[in-house]
Design an enzyme around this catalytic site. Structure first.
Site, PDB file in Angstrom:
ATOM      1  N   HIS A 128      19.630  34.215 108.621  1.00 15.45           N
ATOM      2  CA  HIS A 128      19.984  33.489 109.167  1.00 15.45           C
ATOM      3  C   HIS A 128      21.270  33.394 108.141  1.00 15.45           C
ATOM      4  CE1 HIS A 128      20.428  29.268 110.420  1.00 15.45           C
ATOM      5  NE2 HIS A 128      19.660  29.362 111.387  1.00 15.45           N
ATOM      6  N   TYR A 129      22.802  32.923 109.095  1.00 16.10           N
ATOM      7  CA  TYR A 129      23.699  32.959 108.524  1.00 16.10           C
ATOM      8  C   TYR A 129      23.807  31.428 107.289  1.00 16.10           C
ATOM      9  CZ  TYR A 129      24.710  28.437 111.325  1.00 16.10           C
ATOM     10  OH  TYR A 129      24.004  26.871 112.195  1.00 16.10           O
ATOM     11  N   ARG A 130      22.978  30.581 107.200  1.00 18.92           N
ATOM     12  CA  ARG A 130      22.471  29.161 106.356  1.00 18.92           C
ATOM     13  C   ARG A 130      22.075  30.042 105.097  1.00 18.92           C
ATOM     14  NH1 ARG A 130      19.510  25.514 110.420  1.00 18.92           N
ATOM     15  NH2 ARG A 130      21.768  24.351 111.517  1.00 18.92           N
TER      16      ARG A 130
END
Length: 181
Positions: A128-130
């Site tokens: 995920h981008y987080r």
């Protein structure tokens, strides 16, 4: 094992330096925890072959630490390429976490993400981008509750697997002492 969107992927890279445009990845390790930070899977720990020229270009700090840990010798002896390391790591992760579900977890993970983006894009895209960056919490605790810092000491081995294990233990410590959940 069924892949679970709540599982967390922990990663650590050892590199020849801090600049992705110049330096290279020399070791990768991954662990997967459940959402309660219990380790449920250990991925391959891979020393990635790099040329003698790349290794010789390391600064004194990296020469010293990676030499003392035995990593330089493991890198020289390794036949593993970055592409092979990516394939093996993703094959492991697919057993535990669907693609795009887990944030990238670790300490100073922004640095790892920069190197993944440069040399292991397919693996970087698996996350995920987080981020779950334990070093962010450490910096806040150091400022807001400095007395809490004394209760957790890291070994700082600069070996990928041990570094991840310490990151998980550190977050467990902050969870119990700071967040109290």
């Amino acid at each position: 094992m069924t892949a679970d969107v709540n599982n967390l992927i922990w990663i650590d890279l050892e590199m020849t330096g801090l600049e992705p445009d110049v330096d290279r990845i020399i070791e990768i390790a991954t662990l997967v925890t459940d959402q309660e930070l219990n380790i449920i899977g250990q991925g391959p720990v891979i020393a990635i072959h790099q040329s003698d020229d790349v290794l010789a270009a390391m600064d004194d700090w990296n020469q010293k630490h990676h030499g003392e840990s035995g990593l330089i010798d493991r890198v020289r002896a390794s036949q593993e390429t970055e592409a092979q390391a990516v394939a093996k790591t993703i094959a492991f992760l697919e057993q535990y976490v669907p693609k795009g579900a887990s944030p990238m977890c670790g300490n100073s993970i922004g640095q790892d993400r920069r190197f993944l983006n440069r040399y292991m894009r397919e693996l970087e895209d698996y996350f995920h981008y987080r981020n779950v960056d334990v070093s962010t919490i450490k910096e806040l605790v150091k400022r807001w509750s400095p007395e809490t810092m004394a209760g957790f000491k890291k070994q700082n081995t600069h070996q990928a697997l041990q570094d991840i294990q310490e990151s998980i233990a550190e977050l467990q410590y902050y969870r119990s002492k700071v967040f109290k959940i």
